[in-house]
Design a protein around this motif. Structure first.
Motif: not given
Length: 352
Positions: A247-252
């Motif tokens: 929820e904190q990061s889409s890792q994009c």
């Protein structure tokens, strides 16, 4: 054709830090990467979907990645038939996988798929040292809002920021100078409706005392245009970190590569704001996978002509049927460097 030069097997490597040439331990091991991207769309119940078409990027070779692939890992819902799974061009030196599905059940209102990305990764940027003329030439094009460095407003920006290459200044030295300037000029900020056009990034400042706000994608677009304006091939790489999304990061993430006359070299302008050195990138130790290069990918749909996707960090889907709305969409990314490959470090600063 991409090959690995003998330079990649040197027992000692050098990396530039802040203009100082210092010896450093460089991990030239090749590790295998695997990431699964789960994609789901939910359509309003009153909609009757007859056919779906989905697009996902095919990862290219680049300086830190080779032998990259993507595949449809899990079958779509049992109420659909896969009509087509086809590789299509998506602009210069880019490809996408297009999947067409028909609905067997008119009450089916959602779509879910899982795509698996695999590649060989090396943080030392040792791959693709052979010249591919078409990719070098493509990295000099100016053809849309993101690549419009020939416009007058951008020439004014270059002069204002002292971003013209000096006579006899090597490409790598100029690239580092641009990195130093832009990583300090922009202020990092991400919003869903962010305008990353070059005019928004580098046009006349409404409030000169306030630096422009943008994200890694915007900074990469600006960096790419500065180098192309001086005749240095540069490209934008859209990536995902080798870490599970949350929820904190889409890792994009988005970075650049430029051609120094002999090889492609990676640059992470937004990472420079977090202490990343020129020639490295955020996530270099944990790993990244490049999903595609460039922006604004043309997608050939069966019914609506050519649609444009700014980036393909997530799959894109269209459908035919009665009028309806997308009521929910979600993606989850699960990724890991496979530990069972027992990668070895070719050089250690203090070898045992």
């Amino acid at each position: 054709m991409h090959s690995v030069s003998n330079d990649s097997k040197l027992q000692k490597a050098w990396r530039w830090f802040g203009g100082k040439n210092e010896p450093s331990a460089v991990d030239t091991s090749v590790r295998k990467f695997q990431g699964d991207l789960h994609f789901q769309l939910a359509i309003s119940p009153q909609t009757e979907v007859r056919e779906w078409v989905a697009f996902v990027s095919i990862p290219p070779a680049c300086s830190f990645q080779q032998n990259a692939t993507v595949e449809l890992l899990s079958p779509p819902p049992t109420s659909t038939n896969v009509m087509e799974c086809k590789v299509l061009p998506a602009g210069s030196n880019r490809q996408v996988l297009r999947i067409r599905l028909t609905n067997k059940n008119k009450s089916q209102h959602d779509l879910w798929m899982t795509f698996r990305f695999c590649s060989e990764y090396c943080s030392a940027s040792q791959f693709e040292t052979a010249v591919d003329d078409s990719r070098v030439v493509a990295a000099l094009e100016a053809n849309n809002d993101e690549y419009c460095w020939k416009e007058a407003f951008f020439a004014e920006f270059l002069q204002r920021m002292n971003l013209q290459q000096a006579e006899n200044e090597p490409a790598a030295a100029f690239a580092q100078r641009v990195f130093n300037i832009l990583s300090k000029y922009f202020r990092y900020k991400w919003t869903p409706s962010l305008d990353r056009s070059l005019r928004a990034l580098c046009g006349p400042l409404i409030a000169p005392a306030k630096p422009p706000e943008t994200d890694c994608g915007g900074m990469s677009i600006a960096y790419c245009n500065v180098l192309r304006s001086q005749g240095i091939p540069c490209r934008i790489l859209t990536c995902r970190y080798c870490a599970d999304s949350s929820e904190q990061s889409s890792q994009c993430h988005v970075v650049n590569e430029f051609w120094d006359g002999e090889r492609w070299r990676v640059v992470d302008v937004s990472g420079g704001q977090k202490g990343v050195a020129f020639g490295s990138m955020l996530g270099a130790k944990t790993g990244l996978i490049c999903l595609h290069e460039g922006v604004n990918l043309p997608l050939e749909t069966p019914w609506f002509g050519v649609k444009t996707a700014h980036v393909l960090q997530n799959p894109v889907a269209y459908y035919t049927g009665s009028n309806g709305t997308v009521v929910a969409s979600s993606t989850r990314w699960y990724a890991a460097l496979k530990p069972e490959d027992n990668a070895t470090l070719l050089f250690k600063e203090n070898p045992a």
